[in-house]
Design a protein around this motif. Structure first.
Motif, PDB file in Angstrom:
ATOM      1  N   GLY A  95      27.715  71.315  19.259  1.00  0.00           N
ATOM      2  CA  GLY A  95      26.596  70.910  18.408  1.00  0.00           C
ATOM      3  C   GLY A  95      25.307  70.721  19.194  1.00  0.00           C
ATOM      4  O   GLY A  95      25.289  70.802  20.431  1.00  0.00           O
ATOM      5  N   GLY A  96      24.248  70.442  18.463  1.00  0.00           N
ATOM      6  CA  GLY A  96      22.903  70.318  19.048  1.00  0.00           C
ATOM      7  C   GLY A  96      22.838  69.349  20.215  1.00  0.00           C
ATOM      8  O   GLY A  96      22.191  69.630  21.232  1.00  0.00           O
ATOM      9  N   THR A  97      23.525  68.205  20.091  1.00  0.00           N
ATOM     10  CA  THR A  97      23.461  67.224  21.183  1.00  0.00           C
ATOM     11  C   THR A  97      24.178  67.757  22.433  1.00  0.00           C
ATOM     12  O   THR A  97      23.849  67.377  23.548  1.00  0.00           O
ATOM     13  N   PHE A 151      32.825  70.228  19.223  1.00  0.00           N
ATOM     14  CA  PHE A 151      32.349  69.273  20.228  1.00  0.00           C
ATOM     15  C   PHE A 151      31.026  68.648  19.806  1.00  0.00           C
ATOM     16  O   PHE A 151      30.074  69.357  19.461  1.00  0.00           O
ATOM     17  N   THR A 152      30.989  67.301  19.879  1.00  0.00           N
ATOM     18  CA  THR A 152      29.783  66.590  19.480  1.00  0.00           C
ATOM     19  C   THR A 152      29.513  65.465  20.477  1.00  0.00           C
ATOM     20  O   THR A 152      29.854  65.611  21.654  1.00  0.00           O
ATOM     21  N   ASP A 153      28.923  64.354  20.036  1.00  0.00           N
ATOM     22  CA  ASP A 153      28.559  63.301  20.995  1.00  0.00           C
ATOM     23  C   ASP A 153      29.286  61.985  20.739  1.00  0.00           C
ATOM     24  O   ASP A 153      28.822  60.937  21.145  1.00  0.00           O
ATOM     25  N   SER A 175      35.324  60.398  18.629  1.00  0.00           N
ATOM     26  CA  SER A 175      36.184  60.741  17.493  1.00  0.00           C
ATOM     27  C   SER A 175      35.376  60.554  16.213  1.00  0.00           C
ATOM     28  O   SER A 175      34.228  60.091  16.268  1.00  0.00           O
ATOM     29  N   VAL A 176      36.009  60.873  15.113  1.00  0.00           N
ATOM     30  CA  VAL A 176      35.458  60.438  13.836  1.00  0.00           C
ATOM     31  C   VAL A 176      35.880  58.979  13.708  1.00  0.00           C
ATOM     32  O   VAL A 176      37.019  58.629  14.014  1.00  0.00           O
ATOM     33  N   PHE A 177      34.942  58.139  13.306  1.00  0.00           N
ATOM     34  CA  PHE A 177      35.262  56.715  13.132  1.00  0.00           C
ATOM     35  C   PHE A 177      35.442  56.393  11.651  1.00  0.00           C
ATOM     36  O   PHE A 177      34.947  57.131  10.785  1.00  0.00           O
ATOM     37  N   ALA A 236      33.999  54.317   9.906  1.00  0.00           N
ATOM     38  CA  ALA A 236      32.717  54.118   9.225  1.00  0.00           C
ATOM     39  C   ALA A 236      31.633  54.596  10.176  1.00  0.00           C
ATOM     40  O   ALA A 236      31.882  54.755  11.375  1.00  0.00           O
ATOM     41  N   ASN A 237      30.453  54.827   9.634  1.00  0.00           N
ATOM     42  CA  ASN A 237      29.350  55.323  10.451  1.00  0.00           C
ATOM     43  C   ASN A 237      29.066  54.337  11.597  1.00  0.00           C
ATOM     44  O   ASN A 237      28.736  53.177  11.360  1.00  0.00           O
ATOM     45  N   ASN A 264      26.648  53.985  13.388  1.00  0.00           N
ATOM     46  CA  ASN A 264      25.260  53.493  13.424  1.00  0.00           C
ATOM     47  C   ASN A 264      25.072  52.301  12.481  1.00  0.00           C
ATOM     48  O   ASN A 264      24.027  51.662  12.497  1.00  0.00           O
ATOM     49  N   GLY A 324      28.884  61.190   3.496  1.00  0.00           N
ATOM     50  CA  GLY A 324      27.985  60.617   4.497  1.00  0.00           C
ATOM     51  C   GLY A 324      28.434  60.694   5.941  1.00  0.00           C
ATOM     52  O   GLY A 324      27.691  60.297   6.832  1.00  0.00           O
ATOM     53  N   PHE A 325      29.654  61.169   6.210  1.00  0.00           N
ATOM     54  CA  PHE A 325      30.081  61.331   7.611  1.00  0.00           C
ATOM     55  C   PHE A 325      29.450  62.629   8.141  1.00  0.00           C
ATOM     56  O   PHE A 325      30.058  63.704   8.094  1.00  0.00           O
TER      57      PHE A 325
HETATM   58  N1  LIG Z   1      32.111  58.222  10.672  1.00  0.00           N
HETATM   59  C1  LIG Z   1      31.505  58.783  11.704  1.00  0.00           C
HETATM   60  N2  LIG Z   1      32.181  59.031  12.840  1.00  0.00           N
HETATM   61  C2  LIG Z   1      31.563  59.587  13.909  1.00  0.00           C
HETATM   62  N3  LIG Z   1      30.249  59.925  13.914  1.00  0.00           N
HETATM   63  C3  LIG Z   1      29.530  59.706  12.796  1.00  0.00           C
HETATM   64  C4  LIG Z   1      30.120  59.140  11.645  1.00  0.00           C
HETATM   65  N4  LIG Z   1      29.169  59.052  10.674  1.00  0.00           N
HETATM   66  C5  LIG Z   1      28.042  59.525  11.188  1.00  0.00           C
HETATM   67  N5  LIG Z   1      28.237  59.928  12.482  1.00  0.00           N
HETATM   68  C6  LIG Z   1      27.201  60.476  13.346  1.00  0.00           C
HETATM   69  O1  LIG Z   1      27.422  61.847  13.563  1.00  0.00           O
HETATM   70  C7  LIG Z   1      26.846  62.148  14.844  1.00  0.00           C
HETATM   71  C8  LIG Z   1      27.341  63.505  15.312  1.00  0.00           C
HETATM   72  O2  LIG Z   1      26.919  64.528  14.430  1.00  0.00           O
HETATM   73  P1  LIG Z   1      25.649  65.431  14.757  1.00  0.00           P
HETATM   74  O3  LIG Z   1      24.466  64.555  15.083  1.00  0.00           O
HETATM   75  O4  LIG Z   1      25.492  66.429  13.667  1.00  0.00           O
HETATM   76  O5  LIG Z   1      26.134  66.077  16.112  1.00  0.00           O
HETATM   77  P2  LIG Z   1      25.964  67.526  16.729  1.00  0.00           P
HETATM   78  O6  LIG Z   1      24.603  67.551  17.339  1.00  0.00           O
HETATM   79  O7  LIG Z   1      27.056  67.570  17.750  1.00  0.00           O
HETATM   80  O8  LIG Z   1      26.174  68.542  15.641  1.00  0.00           O
HETATM   81  C9  LIG Z   1      27.259  60.978  15.691  1.00  0.00           C
HETATM   82  O9  LIG Z   1      26.414  60.801  16.815  1.00  0.00           O
HETATM   83  C10 LIG Z   1      27.181  59.807  14.724  1.00  0.00           C
HETATM   84  O10 LIG Z   1      25.954  59.125  14.857  1.00  0.00           O
END
Ligand SMILES: Nc1ncnc2c1ncn2[C@@H]1O[C@H](COP(=O)(O)OP(=O)(O)O)[C@@H](O)[C@H]1O
Ligand SMILES: N[C@@H](CC(=O)OP(=O)(O)O)C(=O)O
Length: 455
Positions: free
Chosen positions: A7-9, A218-220, A223-225, A227-228, A230, A253-254
């Protein structure tokens, strides 16, 4: 063979791209690499896709866009320089962007698509060049040549199955394939982008077409949590979840995984693993067809704002054959999809995403519902959020709605709508946007705070 999407990050800077190279290098089955445009390097940063949108908007209104162009070029130049690439990549990118800017602007959407797609396209070329420079056999593949076919405008962009045979051949090519995410081409060669975050879709399409053993996204985050992260402090990690659970949560919203990205992988039963580029040894989240359900009924709680409700009231609505269909037809005529339609005997509400509404559309809808459907009352209300509880085990759990309603009541928020789909995998609460954060935290406390993550 694995398909990996970064992903972008993960590709926002030279430092991040070096991590990507290490990840690819550490596992020879990582063969097809889908990349996004450079994303945010820190929270106040701007994604290259957003810079490109500003650039295209300026160009579309005929204004001088040189400074916006230079901003985009500067992002790539910095990355290329820090990766030790020579200046030729900068020349390629500048030429490409100037060519795109000189394209026909008669259809602003297609012009915008071409500019937006350059973010991933140029990044894929740059990353392929870097991998080659460190001795890896890597090739950039353009989605047109690779076979990522999409449908024509004005339909919502979707991949066409006709391209799959060609895409499948990618697995037989030598070395590593670097494929730009986010866009494909129609049969007549017109470029179209998926909606925002759509590189996840590209990865899933490639994983499905090539029959990959795994689609790694792959992201930043580790795992998926549940809840958000943030909004809720240190939420529990989800180690395994089903496609259906992830689909419901990403819709609600995830943002970590695009809601449209699951379908291709799901149809071919390709498991998906969400992993962290900054901590690749972390276990990540596996998304699979079925999972062992522990005692925890709720796997995740998502919340999203930006909803409006259309309220319609008419005495004896329940005996009027075709009322619901005619109401939804009015929305269809305005090209508006609906999200939920909770109803009573004399009333029906339709929940709509704000992005599909304009003042003109609202006025036409109100007029037609009043005149054509002879409604007693009709009005719109803005500023709603939907909070969604998701879990495969929810359907076998009694008292869950009562627990959720009590947790919401504790915050003082009033519930505007409750909707439970027939599969009972999700339970949706409509609330006022101002209450969203408190409600999410209270629900999280109720369902997770005392529970150890058992999924
Ligand atoms: N339930 C969740 N579990 C994990 N991340 C989440 C969740 N809800 C929102 N996010 C956000 O999604 C972000 C990753 O997605 P995104 O910014 O699109 O990444 P990428 O640049 O890798 O595509 C995380 O940094 C986090 O802030
Ligand atoms: N770059 C595009 C597509 C994408 O998927 O990006 P990311 O991987 O950063 O979510 C966007 O910003 O929408």
């Amino acid at each position: 063979m694995k398909v990996c999407k970064f992903g972008g990050t993960s590709v926002a800077s030279a430092q991040q791209i070096k991590k990507v190279a290490n990840i690819i290098h550490s596992d020879s089955s990582r063969k097809i690499i889908v990349v996004s445009a450079p994303g945010k390097r820190h929270s106040d940063d701007t994604k290259v896709t957003d810079l490109l949108i500003l650039l295209a908007e300026k160009a579309l209104i005929g204004q001088d866009a040189e400074s916006e162009l230079q901003q985009v070029l500067a992002r790539y130049e910095e990355i290329a320089e820090e990766l030790g690439l020579d200046g030729s990549m900068n020349t390629v990118i500048e030429k490409d962007l100037r060519e795109r800017l000189s394209l026909d602007k008669e259809d602003p959407i297609l012009f915008m698509d071409s500019l937006k797609a350059s973010g991933e396209d140029n990044n894929a070329k740059l990353i392929a060049a870097y991998l080659q420079s460190i001795g890896m056999e890597a090739t950039y593949v353009c989605p047109k040549e690779g076979g990522l076919l999409v449908n024509e405008r004005p339909q919502r962009v979707q991949a066409l199955p006709e391209g799959e045979e060609l895409l499948a051949e990618l697995r037989n090519r030598r070395g590593i394939i670097v494929f730009p995410g986010f866009f494909g081409y129609t049969k007549d060669g017109t470029l179209r982008t998926f909606n925002r975050g759509g590189s996840d879709i590209t990865g899933s399409l490639l994983a499905a077409a090539t029959g990959a053993e795994l689609y790694e996204n792959f992201t930043d985050v580790d795992s998926v949590f549940s809840a958000n992260p943030n909004v809720v402090e240190q939420p529990c990690a989800i180690h395994t979840m089903t496609y259906r659970e992830m689909r419901e949560l990403s819709y609600a919203g995830f943002t970590v995984f695009h809601e449209e990205a699951l379908r291709p992988a799901f149809l071919r039963s390709i498991p998906v693993c969400i992993k962290n580029t900054n901590n690749p040894s972390a276990r990540g989240t596996m998304i699979v067809k079925e999972r062992e359900c522990g005692s925890q009924p709720v796997v995740g709680i998502a919340a999203d704002d930006g909803f409006s409700t259309l309220f319609v009231d008419k005495y004896l609505m329940n005996v009027e054959i075709g009322f619901g269909r005619r109401l939804l037809q009015i929305l269809e005529d305005e090209e508006i999809p609906f999200e939920h339609t909770p109803s009573g005997i004399d009333n029906m509400s339709v929940i709509i995403r704000d992005t599909f509404l304009t003042e003109e559309k609202e006025a036409r809808i109100l007029h037609r519902v009043k005149e054509d459907l002879d409604a007693d009352d009709v009005y719109f209300r803005r500023d709603y959020s939907m909070v969604v509880l998701v879990g495969e085990r929810m359907r076998d759990t009694t008292g869950l709605t009562a627990r959720a309603a009590t947790a919401i009541a504790k915050t003082g928020a009033s519930i505007q709508m409750i909707n439970q789909g027939s599969t009972e995998v999700s339970l949706v609460f409509g609330i006022h946007k101002k209450d969203e954060t408190d409600v999410l935290r209270s629900l999280y406390d109720e369902f997770f705070q005392t529970a150890i993550a058992r999924v």
